[in-house]
Scaffold this active site. Sequence first.
Site, mmCIF file in Angstrom:
data_model
loop_
_atom_site.group_PDB
_atom_site.id
_atom_site.type_symbol
_atom_site.label_atom_id
_atom_site.label_comp_id
_atom_site.label_asym_id
_atom_site.label_seq_id
_atom_site.Cartn_x
_atom_site.Cartn_y
_atom_site.Cartn_z
ATOM 1 N N ASP A 38 1.033 -1.074 0.005
ATOM 2 C CA ASP A 38 -0.026 0.215 0.109
ATOM 3 C C ASP A 38 0.955 1.462 0.072
ATOM 4 O O ASP A 38 2.108 1.415 -0.179
ATOM 5 C CB ASP A 38 -1.020 0.071 1.195
ATOM 6 C CG ASP A 38 -0.358 -0.485 2.542
ATOM 7 O OD1 ASP A 38 0.755 -0.105 2.742
ATOM 8 O OD2 ASP A 38 -1.154 -1.197 3.113
ATOM 9 N N LYS A 60 -4.255 4.177 -1.684
ATOM 10 C CA LYS A 60 -5.331 5.215 -2.172
ATOM 11 C C LYS A 60 -4.585 5.725 -3.526
ATOM 12 O O LYS A 60 -3.350 5.934 -3.690
ATOM 13 C CB LYS A 60 -5.274 6.246 -1.606
ATOM 14 C CG LYS A 60 -6.584 6.355 -0.553
ATOM 15 C CD LYS A 60 -6.673 7.443 0.354
ATOM 16 C CE LYS A 60 -7.130 7.091 1.550
ATOM 17 N NZ LYS A 60 -6.518 7.618 2.984
ATOM 18 N N MET A 175 -0.495 9.248 12.954
ATOM 19 C CA MET A 175 -1.739 9.516 12.267
ATOM 20 C C MET A 175 -2.522 10.531 13.118
ATOM 21 O O MET A 175 -3.607 10.471 13.382
ATOM 22 C CB MET A 175 -2.860 8.285 12.483
ATOM 23 C CG MET A 175 -2.177 7.206 11.434
ATOM 24 S SD MET A 175 -3.575 5.716 11.266
ATOM 25 C CE MET A 175 -2.802 4.798 12.749
HETATM 26 N N1 SAH Z 1 2.638 0.312 10.834
HETATM 27 C C1 SAH Z 1 3.065 1.682 10.720
HETATM 28 C C2 SAH Z 1 2.210 2.711 10.918
HETATM 29 C C3 SAH Z 1 0.943 3.131 10.022
HETATM 30 S S1 SAH Z 1 -0.083 4.293 10.476
HETATM 31 C C4 SAH Z 1 4.540 1.780 11.236
HETATM 32 O O1 SAH Z 1 4.980 0.968 11.928
HETATM 33 O O2 SAH Z 1 5.244 2.780 11.198
HETATM 34 C C5 SAH Z 1 0.467 5.561 9.672
HETATM 35 C C6 SAH Z 1 1.148 6.512 10.371
HETATM 36 O O3 SAH Z 1 2.382 6.191 10.475
HETATM 37 C C7 SAH Z 1 1.356 8.038 9.607
HETATM 38 O O4 SAH Z 1 -0.007 8.488 9.748
HETATM 39 C C8 SAH Z 1 2.179 8.572 10.163
HETATM 40 O O5 SAH Z 1 2.032 9.054 11.421
HETATM 41 C C9 SAH Z 1 3.136 7.319 10.547
HETATM 42 N N2 SAH Z 1 4.289 7.211 9.437
HETATM 43 C C10 SAH Z 1 4.356 6.208 8.689
HETATM 44 N N3 SAH Z 1 5.615 6.457 7.786
HETATM 45 C C11 SAH Z 1 6.215 7.463 8.072
HETATM 46 C C12 SAH Z 1 6.975 8.349 7.800
HETATM 47 N N4 SAH Z 1 7.942 7.840 6.961
HETATM 48 N N5 SAH Z 1 7.554 9.631 8.255
HETATM 49 C C13 SAH Z 1 6.547 9.936 9.081
HETATM 50 N N6 SAH Z 1 5.696 9.205 9.795
HETATM 51 C C14 SAH Z 1 5.382 8.346 9.174
#
Ligand code: SAH
Length: 510
Positions: A38, A60, A175
């Site tokens: 995704d 998306k 998020m």
């Molecule tokens: N499973 C993922 C989180 C998914 S929820 C993990 O472990 O990181 C999605 C959220 O993760 C986003 O809204 C943001 O807050 C954060 N996120 C994911 N990738 C990111 C990145 N490269 N930089 C900053 N925030 C990130």
Amino acid sequence: MSNKKGKVYLIGAGPGDPGLVTVRARQLIEAADVIIYDYLANPKLLDWAREDSERIYVGKRSGLHSIPQDEIEEILVERANKGKQVVRLKGGDPFVFGRGGEEIGELQIDNIPFEIVPGVTAALAAAAYAGIPLSHREFSSSITFLTGHENPEKQSLSIDFRKHGQTNGTLCLYMSLGQLPRIIGELKEGGMPGDKPVGVIQWATLNRQQSVYGSLDTIVADIEAAGIGTPAMIIIGEVVAHRSKTEWFEGRELFGKRFVVTRAREQAGQLTHMLEDKGAEVIELPFIEVTPEFDPKLVSEVFTGLAVYEWIIFTSANGVKTFFDLFYKAFDDIRCLGPMRIAAVGAATAREIEKHRLKVDFVPKKANAEALADELIENEGMESVQVLVVTGNQNREALVKRLETEGRAIVDTLPLYKTKKTNLLENEAAERFRKEGADAILFTSSSTVNSFIDQNAAFKLEEGARHPVLGSIGPMTSKTLTEKKLPIGFEAPVSSLEHFIEAAVKHFNE
Ligand code: SAH
């Protein structure tokens, strides 16, 4: 349905930089039959996948919604039941706000074997790439991961942020950008002081990373002023104020700069790498497209008579690739090539030949078709020599003519591919350029300048896009730019990738 059950691998794709996935993740991507990924999983990870693997994007798309969770689960089950090795890539770690639990729930109901590979979660990645220690013996002894957005269908939050307002530790908010004013309100109600340091890091670990720092009281305005959007990690706590003064990531020489590189030449990959290493973002624009195109009758005639040729000349890496694809289909023994000698127009072409464990006997000092003909005639004496020239639909007349008239060689040509202009109006990378612009467009040859002018319409910038300067790899390219009345922003004094990068660094750091 086959009796063989497949398996599902729930894999942490890390925060963005492909270098931050585990070795296990890479092995499984390389072996996968099906890959489901995704929006937060970097599509570059798919470069490791088998060419014939099935790739399913479930994030998306502009204008479209992402595929609903239950449909994703259905796809996992269906493919695994067909006996496939299914890789499910999830941004960061699959078990940190990634709905990994729901997916394995479904797999268990259907009795499908699975494996889980952890990944670097966004909080850890953002902290590292911003230089923020999440714990600190003096300032923070706890780290809490929180989400500001549990369920898109649910408006209310079940987390009571007031409770977290009591902590002296570090809070990492996933998020939460949209809910931030409310979250800050609750934290303060709970007792957190308004001057508590906050850092926000968007697109952590990618060269498009952006960060901003402030306090509970200022951060909403700071985010707005900096133009930061999702995905972003919000880190709250004293540790933010104790982040390293050296910006090891954002401080690199070309960080924050966006370059357009044309993929028309084999060396584009290397240029992209060198730029990215210095922190730059790169948009690769393919000006030309190469597709195999040949006359099967001619190919079989040439193959039947291969033994007559004393020299075989390759004018590009593309020609080499198609030639050997066809050769291996026709013959199962490399010795069928015969004892001919081999010439290549330049280093990239020679490298492609050497992949087949064949020695290249001749490469001209200057990498062009005329020089190849002249030097071959001068050094080897080509009179009455039977030559096969493997080439494309361009760029062969001069070579063949010289060999025939000046060298009096007997030349057969074997055209194997076609070079044509890409329609950049329909190209995704070009669309991104029009929307976001760039700081510089890098021209690596006169032909890239000509293509640029040719495709003028594809370079029309939208409002708000950055306006690029033009960079030239050397005097020849500069001459063409000047002839076309295009202003040169910077220029390498000597035509080489190293000098080119140096010139760019100098231009942007002056
Ligand atoms: N499973 C993922 C989180 C998914 S929820 C993990 O472990 O990181 C999605 C959220 O993760 C986003 O809204 C943001 O807050 C954060 N996120 C994911 N990738 C990111 C990145 N490269 N930089 C900053 N925030 C990130």
